[in-house]
Write an enzyme that holds these catalytic residues in place. Structure first.
Site, PDB file in Angstrom:
ATOM      1  N   HIS A  46       7.743  27.701  -2.288  1.00  0.00           N
ATOM      2  CA  HIS A  46       6.571  27.024  -2.102  1.00  0.00           C
ATOM      3  C   HIS A  46       5.212  27.726  -2.566  1.00  0.00           C
ATOM      4  CE1 HIS A  46       3.924  24.056  -0.046  1.00  0.00           C
ATOM      5  NE2 HIS A  46       3.061  25.134   0.211  1.00  0.00           N
ATOM      6  N   MET A  50      10.533  17.291  -5.219  1.00  0.00           N
ATOM      7  CA  MET A  50       9.373  16.495  -4.421  1.00  0.00           C
ATOM      8  C   MET A  50      10.099  15.628  -3.298  1.00  0.00           C
ATOM      9  SD  MET A  50       6.444  17.477  -5.479  1.00  0.00           S
ATOM     10  CE  MET A  50       7.191  18.997  -6.175  1.00  0.00           C
ATOM     11  N   GLY A  63       9.704  22.339 -14.831  1.00  0.00           N
ATOM     12  CA  GLY A  63      11.161  23.141 -14.931  1.00  0.00           C
ATOM     13  C   GLY A  63      10.954  24.265 -15.425  1.00  0.00           C
ATOM     14  N   THR A  64       9.891  25.162 -15.239  1.00  0.00           N
ATOM     15  CA  THR A  64       9.690  26.610 -15.514  1.00  0.00           C
ATOM     16  C   THR A  64      10.557  27.447 -14.718  1.00  0.00           C
ATOM     17  OG1 THR A  64       7.543  26.858 -14.383  1.00  0.00           O
ATOM     18  CG2 THR A  64       7.477  26.405 -16.907  1.00  0.00           C
ATOM     19  N   ASN A  65      10.556  27.113 -13.440  1.00  0.00           N
ATOM     20  CA  ASN A  65      11.509  28.074 -12.477  1.00  0.00           C
ATOM     21  C   ASN A  65      12.852  27.752 -12.776  1.00  0.00           C
ATOM     22  OD1 ASN A  65       9.411  29.467 -10.734  1.00  0.00           O
ATOM     23  ND2 ASN A  65       9.062  27.838  -9.867  1.00  0.00           N
ATOM     24  N   ASN A  93      14.116  27.118  -1.096  1.00  0.00           N
ATOM     25  CA  ASN A  93      13.121  26.503  -1.684  1.00  0.00           C
ATOM     26  C   ASN A  93      12.012  27.356  -1.987  1.00  0.00           C
ATOM     27  OD1 ASN A  93      11.323  24.156  -2.519  1.00  0.00           O
ATOM     28  ND2 ASN A  93      10.077  24.382  -0.720  1.00  0.00           N
TER      29      ASN A  93
END
Length: 193
Positions: A104, A85, A12-14, A102
């Site tokens: 990537h 995921m 969860g850093t983003n 999203n």
């Protein structure tokens, strides 16, 4: 007003970075964090920042009678995937057409698709002897990592870089660019390539 739900599965850093970025924004708010894993540390990060969290099973995420009312309860009109995921069900990509983004950890279409996430991507980049990698921010479609690319940011790689070094370089790009691109997409100042 744009109300964001962030879908997460991991650390969860983003997620944390996005929540903090929009904390003082008058027009964009992170209203909900959804995870398919109760042990995702992203939930702890979100709760510490005062954002409501909901854990749903894969079956619940794929059930329009569960997920749509939940999103409606929070007034969600934009979804961000940040290390999520699972595939997003078709009814959600239809309902949120060009409203799901999203990130990537490679330069798609390289190193994308099923099984290509996290350290798997960085190991594949290393094994291929790539001289650069980066991040791709894209709209979400019904094809894994196949949605229209919004933008990419690159970083150079050295021959001695390990997969962990590659991951660290990619992480810098994620932290630097992801929230800003989300804002630009919502504001309508950035579209697909």
């Amino acid at each position: 007003m744009t109300n964001i739900a962030i879908f997460v599965s991991g650390n969860g850093t983003n997620c944390e970075n996005i929540i903090k970025y929009f904390k003082s924004d008058a027009h964009i708010k992170v209203r909900l964090v959804v995870s398919n894993r109760a042990d995702a540390y992203a939930l702890t990060r979100a709760e510490m920042l005062g954002v409501p969290c909901k854990v749903l099973t894969k079956q619940e995420i794929n059930d329009s009678d569960v997920i749509i009312p939940l999103l409606e309860d929070y007034g969600i009109n934009f979804i961000v995937l940040a290390g999520f995921m699972l595939m997003i069900p078709g009814f959600l990509t239809d309902k949120f057409d060009y409203k799901i983004v999203n990130i990537h950890p490679s330069l798609l279409p390289k190193f994308g698709g099923k099984g290509m996430y996290g350290h798997h991507v960085h190991e594949a980049v290393k094994a291929a002897g790539e001289t650069e990698t980066g991040i791709t921010i894209h709209y979400v479609s019904n094809v894994c990592d196949g949605g229209e690319i919004i933008t990419q940011f690159k970083t150079q790689l050295a021959p001695e870089d390990t997969p962990e070094d590659i991951e660290a370089k990619v992480h810098v790009l994620e932290q630097q660019h992801f929230p800003e691109v989300i804002k630009e997409v919502i504001d309508g100042t950035r579209h697909g390539q």
